[in-house]
Every structure is written in structure tokens, then in C-alpha cells.
Motif scaffolding. Structure first.
Motif, PDB file in Angstrom:
ATOM      1  N   ASP A 182     -21.146 -13.846 -12.446  1.00  0.00           N
ATOM      2  CA  ASP A 182     -21.808 -12.574 -12.170  1.00  0.00           C
ATOM      3  C   ASP A 182     -23.169 -12.605 -12.848  1.00  0.00           C
ATOM      4  O   ASP A 182     -23.276 -12.991 -14.011  1.00  0.00           O
ATOM      5  CB  ASP A 182     -20.965 -11.413 -12.711  1.00  0.00           C
ATOM      6  N   LEU A 183     -24.221 -12.221 -12.139  1.00  0.00           N
ATOM      7  CA  LEU A 183     -25.587 -12.268 -12.676  1.00  0.00           C
ATOM      8  C   LEU A 183     -26.008 -10.894 -13.209  1.00  0.00           C
ATOM      9  O   LEU A 183     -27.053 -10.372 -12.840  1.00  0.00           O
ATOM     10  CB  LEU A 183     -26.555 -12.770 -11.603  1.00  0.00           C
ATOM     11  N   ASP A 184     -25.182 -10.319 -14.076  1.00  0.00           N
ATOM     12  CA  ASP A 184     -25.441  -8.999 -14.684  1.00  0.00           C
ATOM     13  C   ASP A 184     -25.668  -7.930 -13.616  1.00  0.00           C
ATOM     14  O   ASP A 184     -26.585  -7.125 -13.715  1.00  0.00           O
ATOM     15  CB  ASP A 184     -26.634  -9.058 -15.642  1.00  0.00           C
ATOM     16  N   SER A 185     -24.819  -7.920 -12.603  1.00  0.00           N
ATOM     17  CA  SER A 185     -24.942  -6.939 -11.530  1.00  0.00           C
ATOM     18  C   SER A 185     -24.457  -5.571 -12.015  1.00  0.00           C
ATOM     19  O   SER A 185     -23.698  -5.477 -12.981  1.00  0.00           O
ATOM     20  CB  SER A 185     -24.115  -7.380 -10.322  1.00  0.00           C
ATOM     21  N   THR A 186     -24.879  -4.544 -11.327  1.00  0.00           N
ATOM     22  CA  THR A 186     -24.504  -3.183 -11.702  1.00  0.00           C
ATOM     23  C   THR A 186     -23.033  -2.912 -11.423  1.00  0.00           C
ATOM     24  O   THR A 186     -22.316  -2.389 -12.275  1.00  0.00           O
ATOM     25  CB  THR A 186     -25.368  -2.169 -10.914  1.00  0.00           C
ATOM     26  N   ASN A 187     -22.555  -3.271 -10.238  1.00  0.00           N
ATOM     27  CA  ASN A 187     -21.182  -2.954  -9.844  1.00  0.00           C
ATOM     28  C   ASN A 187     -20.188  -4.076 -10.086  1.00  0.00           C
ATOM     29  O   ASN A 187     -19.001  -3.921  -9.820  1.00  0.00           O
ATOM     30  CB  ASN A 187     -21.153  -2.543  -8.362  1.00  0.00           C
ATOM     31  N   GLY A 188     -20.639  -5.219 -10.559  1.00  0.00           N
ATOM     32  CA  GLY A 188     -19.735  -6.299 -10.937  1.00  0.00           C
ATOM     33  C   GLY A 188     -19.280  -7.162  -9.772  1.00  0.00           C
ATOM     34  O   GLY A 188     -19.408  -6.813  -8.610  1.00  0.00           O
ATOM     35  N   THR A 189     -18.728  -8.312 -10.144  1.00  0.00           N
ATOM     36  CA  THR A 189     -18.140  -9.269  -9.199  1.00  0.00           C
ATOM     37  C   THR A 189     -16.666  -9.358  -9.529  1.00  0.00           C
ATOM     38  O   THR A 189     -16.297  -9.484 -10.694  1.00  0.00           O
ATOM     39  CB  THR A 189     -18.810 -10.650  -9.352  1.00  0.00           C
ATOM     40  N   TYR A 190     -15.829  -9.281  -8.501  1.00  0.00           N
ATOM     41  CA  TYR A 190     -14.378  -9.277  -8.696  1.00  0.00           C
ATOM     42  C   TYR A 190     -13.779 -10.542  -8.087  1.00  0.00           C
ATOM     43  O   TYR A 190     -14.078 -10.894  -6.946  1.00  0.00           O
ATOM     44  CB  TYR A 190     -13.752  -8.045  -8.048  1.00  0.00           C
ATOM     45  N   VAL A 191     -12.944 -11.226  -8.866  1.00  0.00           N
ATOM     46  CA  VAL A 191     -12.227 -12.410  -8.391  1.00  0.00           C
ATOM     47  C   VAL A 191     -10.747 -12.114  -8.560  1.00  0.00           C
ATOM     48  O   VAL A 191     -10.291 -11.788  -9.661  1.00  0.00           O
ATOM     49  CB  VAL A 191     -12.634 -13.675  -9.175  1.00  0.00           C
ATOM     50  N   ALA A 192     -10.012 -12.180  -7.453  1.00  0.00           N
ATOM     51  CA  ALA A 192      -8.571 -11.884  -7.439  1.00  0.00           C
ATOM     52  C   ALA A 192      -8.296 -10.492  -8.002  1.00  0.00           C
ATOM     53  O   ALA A 192      -7.325 -10.269  -8.722  1.00  0.00           O
ATOM     54  CB  ALA A 192      -7.789 -12.944  -8.215  1.00  0.00           C
ATOM     55  N   GLY A 193      -9.183  -9.530  -7.695  1.00  0.00           N
ATOM     56  CA  GLY A 193      -8.977  -8.144  -8.102  1.00  0.00           C
ATOM     57  C   GLY A 193      -9.408  -7.811  -9.515  1.00  0.00           C
ATOM     58  O   GLY A 193      -9.289  -6.664  -9.939  1.00  0.00           O
ATOM     59  N   ARG A 194      -9.937  -8.771 -10.256  1.00  0.00           N
ATOM     60  CA  ARG A 194     -10.367  -8.526 -11.642  1.00  0.00           C
ATOM     61  C   ARG A 194     -11.869  -8.740 -11.764  1.00  0.00           C
ATOM     62  O   ARG A 194     -12.404  -9.739 -11.263  1.00  0.00           O
ATOM     63  CB  ARG A 194      -9.655  -9.463 -12.601  1.00  0.00           C
ATOM     64  N   ARG A 195     -12.515  -7.832 -12.479  1.00  0.00           N
ATOM     65  CA  ARG A 195     -13.957  -7.957 -12.719  1.00  0.00           C
ATOM     66  C   ARG A 195     -14.187  -9.089 -13.714  1.00  0.00           C
ATOM     67  O   ARG A 195     -13.519  -9.166 -14.736  1.00  0.00           O
ATOM     68  CB  ARG A 195     -14.514  -6.650 -13.261  1.00  0.00           C
ATOM     69  N   ILE A 196     -15.156  -9.963 -13.382  1.00  0.00           N
ATOM     70  CA  ILE A 196     -15.427 -11.087 -14.270  1.00  0.00           C
ATOM     71  C   ILE A 196     -16.643 -10.789 -15.142  1.00  0.00           C
ATOM     72  O   ILE A 196     -17.572 -10.102 -14.724  1.00  0.00           O
ATOM     73  CB  ILE A 196     -15.625 -12.403 -13.491  1.00  0.00           C
ATOM     74  N   SER A 197     -16.615 -11.302 -16.369  1.00  0.00           N
ATOM     75  CA  SER A 197     -17.742 -11.120 -17.278  1.00  0.00           C
ATOM     76  C   SER A 197     -18.298 -12.458 -17.748  1.00  0.00           C
ATOM     77  O   SER A 197     -19.306 -12.497 -18.431  1.00  0.00           O
ATOM     78  CB  SER A 197     -17.309 -10.284 -18.483  1.00  0.00           C
ATOM     79  N   ALA A 198     -17.616 -13.535 -17.394  1.00  0.00           N
ATOM     80  CA  ALA A 198     -18.047 -14.885 -17.747  1.00  0.00           C
ATOM     81  C   ALA A 198     -17.789 -15.777 -16.534  1.00  0.00           C
ATOM     82  O   ALA A 198     -17.006 -15.417 -15.651  1.00  0.00           O
ATOM     83  CB  ALA A 198     -17.257 -15.389 -18.952  1.00  0.00           C
ATOM     84  N   PRO A 199     -18.446 -16.933 -16.468  1.00  0.00           N
ATOM     85  CA  PRO A 199     -18.189 -17.836 -15.339  1.00  0.00           C
ATOM     86  C   PRO A 199     -16.698 -18.156 -15.220  1.00  0.00           C
ATOM     87  O   PRO A 199     -16.007 -18.343 -16.214  1.00  0.00           O
ATOM     88  CB  PRO A 199     -18.992 -19.090 -15.688  1.00  0.00           C
ATOM     89  N   LEU A 200     -16.206 -18.179 -13.981  1.00  0.00           N
ATOM     90  CA  LEU A 200     -14.790 -18.389 -13.723  1.00  0.00           C
ATOM     91  C   LEU A 200     -14.638 -19.481 -12.674  1.00  0.00           C
ATOM     92  O   LEU A 200     -15.334 -19.471 -11.655  1.00  0.00           O
ATOM     93  CB  LEU A 200     -14.153 -17.090 -13.214  1.00  0.00           C
ATOM     94  N   GLN A 201     -13.726 -20.410 -12.939  1.00  0.00           N
ATOM     95  CA  GLN A 201     -13.474 -21.491 -11.989  1.00  0.00           C
ATOM     96  C   GLN A 201     -12.778 -20.917 -10.757  1.00  0.00           C
ATOM     97  O   GLN A 201     -11.841 -20.133 -10.869  1.00  0.00           O
ATOM     98  CB  GLN A 201     -12.605 -22.566 -12.635  1.00  0.00           C
TER      99      GLN A 201
END
Length: 161
Positions: free
Chosen positions: A124-143
Motif C-alpha cells: 500500500d502506498l500510504d493510500s487514504t482508504n487502504g489496500t485489502y488482501v483477503a479481507g484484511r487491510r495491509i500496512s506493510a508489504p505482503l507476499q
């Protein structure tokens, strides 16, 4: 102060005020009408030089690998697929993104997919609404794993090979 100096200060103040109002109007216009999406033309291929040497035989390969793709499964761009070549892929509203989203819930540069150690990662590039992977908001890079939904704004996508 002289009257000339006061008059010049008044004009300078009025000019700054009008510049502020113009900047405000341009910002509101961009927010209301969204980002202009321009059609991209393919890059020109360089002219090939004639090759006088015979082509060497390609090295033997164990099995052909399929190129992974990013498939949009839901949202305005459903059905869109992007082949992943190994270069980082930026997702967002900005026209210079690889996947341009016309979505008010996504940021200009919302998320990034990149290859590291033979595995695809999402960040996630510090977006306002966040990026969700498998229903969870990510705060760090995720494989990323194949078939796991990635949600950016109103768009859902997944990695496929």
C-alpha cells in the motif's frame, strides 16, 4: 509609508488573493470531474539491425513457464488482465499508473505490485482508504498467493498464472 507603497501592497495582496482563488477552483474542478484518462500508445520498437551471424540454438528449457497475470474480477474494469513481466506495477487514479482506476475511493498512487525473490508482493502506498488482501487491510508489504483477492477502492483483482 508613502501612498505609493501602500497602493502597491494592496495590488500585491489582490493578486495573491486571485491566485489563491484560481488554485482553489482548479483543485475543485479536478475533484469533481476526476482524473482525465488518456489512451496510451504502444512504444515504438527500435529498428532491428541485420544480423549476419546464424542464430544459435536456444538453450534447452525444463518446461515453459506461464507468465503470471493480474486479473480484475470485480468493479468497473472487471475482465481486464495485465501480464506481469517482473517490473513493478502501480495501481491508482494517476494516468501514469499501469492500472488506471477511475474510482473516487482509490488514491492517485494507491498500491504497488512488485517481484522480489521470485515472489510477487503487494504494498500500500500510504493510500487514504487502504489496500485489502483477503479481507484484511495491509500496512506493510505482503507476499501474494495465487487467487487471493486484492481490493483497491471498488476494484477487486487477483494474481493468476
Amino acid at each position: 509609508m508613502t501612498t505609493l507603497a501602500i497602493t502597491l501592497l494592496r495590488f500585491a495582496f489582490l493578486i495573491l488573493l486571485w491566485l489563491f482563488i484560481a488554485a482553489l477552483v482548479l483543485t475543485l474542478r479536478k475533484d469533481v470531474y476526476g482524473t482525465t484518462i488518456r489512451e496510451r500508445k504502444p512504444a515504438r520498437k527500435p529498428a532491428r539491425e541485420p544480423n549476419h551471424a546464424p542464430n544459435p540454438a536456444p538453450p534447452p528449457q525444463a518446461a515453459p513457464r506461464r507468465t503470471p497475470i493480474l486479473a480484475v474480477t470485480a468493479g468497473p474494469l472487471a475482465g481486464t488482465t495485465i501480464p506481469l513481466s517482473g517490473a513493478p506495477l502501480v495501481i491508482g487514479r494517476s494516468p501514469d499508473s499501469a492500472l488506471v482506476l477511475d474510482d473516487s475511493y482509490s488514491s492517485s498512487r494507491h498500491a504497488r505490485l512488485y517481484l522480489d525473490g521470485g515472489q510477487w508482493w503487494v504494498e500500500d502506498l500510504d493510500s487514504t482508504n487502504g489496500t485489502y488482501v483477503a479481507g484484511r487491510r495491509i500496512s506493510a508489504p505482503l507476499q501474494l498467493r495465487e487467487g487471493v483477492p486484492i481490493v483497491v477502492g471498488k476494484t477487486t483483482m487477483e494474481l493468476r498464472s
